[in-house]
Scaffold this motif. Sequence first.
Motif, PDB file in Angstrom:
ATOM      1  N   VAL A 160       0.836  -1.200   0.000  1.00 21.00           N
ATOM      2  CA  VAL A 160       0.000   0.000   0.000  1.00 21.00           C
ATOM      3  C   VAL A 160       0.875   1.256   0.000  1.00 21.00           C
ATOM      4  CG1 VAL A 160      -1.758   1.292   1.286  1.00 21.00           C
ATOM      5  CG2 VAL A 160      -1.949  -1.197   1.071  1.00 21.00           C
ATOM      6  N   ASP A 163       2.051   1.881  -3.463  1.00 22.74           N
ATOM      7  CA  ASP A 163       0.955   2.462  -4.255  1.00 22.74           C
ATOM      8  C   ASP A 163       0.751   3.936  -3.912  1.00 22.74           C
ATOM      9  OD1 ASP A 163       0.498  -0.012  -5.373  1.00 22.74           O
ATOM     10  OD2 ASP A 163      -1.431  -0.348  -4.385  1.00 22.74           O
ATOM     11  N   MET A 164       0.888   4.289  -2.651  1.00 22.34           N
ATOM     12  CA  MET A 164       0.680   5.683  -2.255  1.00 22.34           C
ATOM     13  C   MET A 164       1.753   6.589  -2.863  1.00 22.34           C
ATOM     14  SD  MET A 164      -0.643   5.171   1.686  1.00 22.34           S
ATOM     15  CE  MET A 164      -1.093   6.890   1.986  1.00 22.34           C
ATOM     16  N   VAL A 166       3.789   5.872  -5.701  1.00 20.59           N
ATOM     17  CA  VAL A 166       3.658   5.878  -7.172  1.00 20.59           C
ATOM     18  C   VAL A 166       2.343   6.534  -7.577  1.00 20.59           C
ATOM     19  CG1 VAL A 166       3.488   4.435  -9.240  1.00 20.59           C
ATOM     20  CG2 VAL A 166       5.035   3.775  -7.378  1.00 20.59           C
TER      21      VAL A 166
END
Lengths: 201, 201
Positions: A160, A163-164, A166
């Motif tokens: 996660v 993802d945060m 990128v």
Amino acid sequence: MTAPVRGRPRDPDADRAILQAALDLFIERGVEGSSIEQIAKRAGVGKPTVYRRWGTKEELIAAAMETLVAEEVGWASPEAIETRSPHVLVEAAIDSAAAATAAPHYRALVARVYGSAVSHPELMTVYWDRYILPRRVQATRLLERARELGTVAADTDLDVTIDMMVGAITYRVLQPNPPDVDEMRRYLREVYRQTGLLPAG
Amino acid sequence: MTAPVRGRPRDPDADRAILQAALDLFIERGVEGSSIEQIAKRAGVGKPTVYRRWGTKEELIAAAMETLVAEEVGWASPEAIETRSPHVLVEAAIDSAAAATAAPHYRALVARVYGSAVSHPELMTVYWDRYILPRRVQATRLLERARELGTVAADTDLDVTIDMMVGAITYRVLQPNPPDVDEMRRYLREVYRQTGLLPAG
């Protein structure tokens, strides 16, 4: 650049021309506007030359995207990640990362890749499996090191977190008024600070 | 749904049909495949009926996108943000946010919007100014409240935090193997936890 060699030995100049043509066409016209035939034509080679190296246009476009992303963003080596401070490694990569992500062709590439993710999922799948996943393994190691050093919380889901990081950067470049390189440097610093990859304050 | 009324009184049924047609066409074909003429035809109304309410196709598509996003995601009211705990508000919104963002048409919409951000920047600009910015003001207030309560660090750039949350969620849905609603609930919880909007652990 790690696709398996198919059949005959490679011609580095032809490869480079094909990858550049694939990248340009994909940015201009998207997946549906980039056939192997059009890529070969723009690169000045025959279709068999392309097929000798890449089996599908998705494999070719993914390889072409990677030449832009991998050459312009200065990734830390696996050895460096194991031995040096995450803060030092991230600090050292900020300038090249800011220059790469603030460039207009990076924005255009992100828009095309995200834009094709649902309508042409094969491209995202090939790119993800071949190029993104290995980099996520590296990023996870970097975050694990930061977690060992206590700047990332112990119970953090690192997938996660990646993802945060990128997600923020790619979302930011698609917003109105995209950042120039100075603003992007400040922005990246804040993203890395919020994830614990740069020191607070 | 806040576009100014142009000329004659509105017909709510026609408005709804036009917005639905615009949303469907945009998801199917993107900006370039969604003309006012095609939208009017699919909605079963004349072009003048559309132009009476929306000046450009970008304004219409932005309004259509908003019907999907605003109706399905349960936002906290400004009053609730000022008076209730951020943790309670975020916890109360998780289920509807997970259902909305795990839906296939949400993924398709995100891909289209991001995909058009560079090739057709007017759409992102209209959507951003009219719908996203007001929501970012609300999200900033929520984060400021969390900062007052000490769960978000004092020196955090909240614009970057919002990008990290929205960026992660939209990036996640475009990846191969998009999450189902249960996985998305867990994912959102982790995103909000990492930003300090839900308690750790």
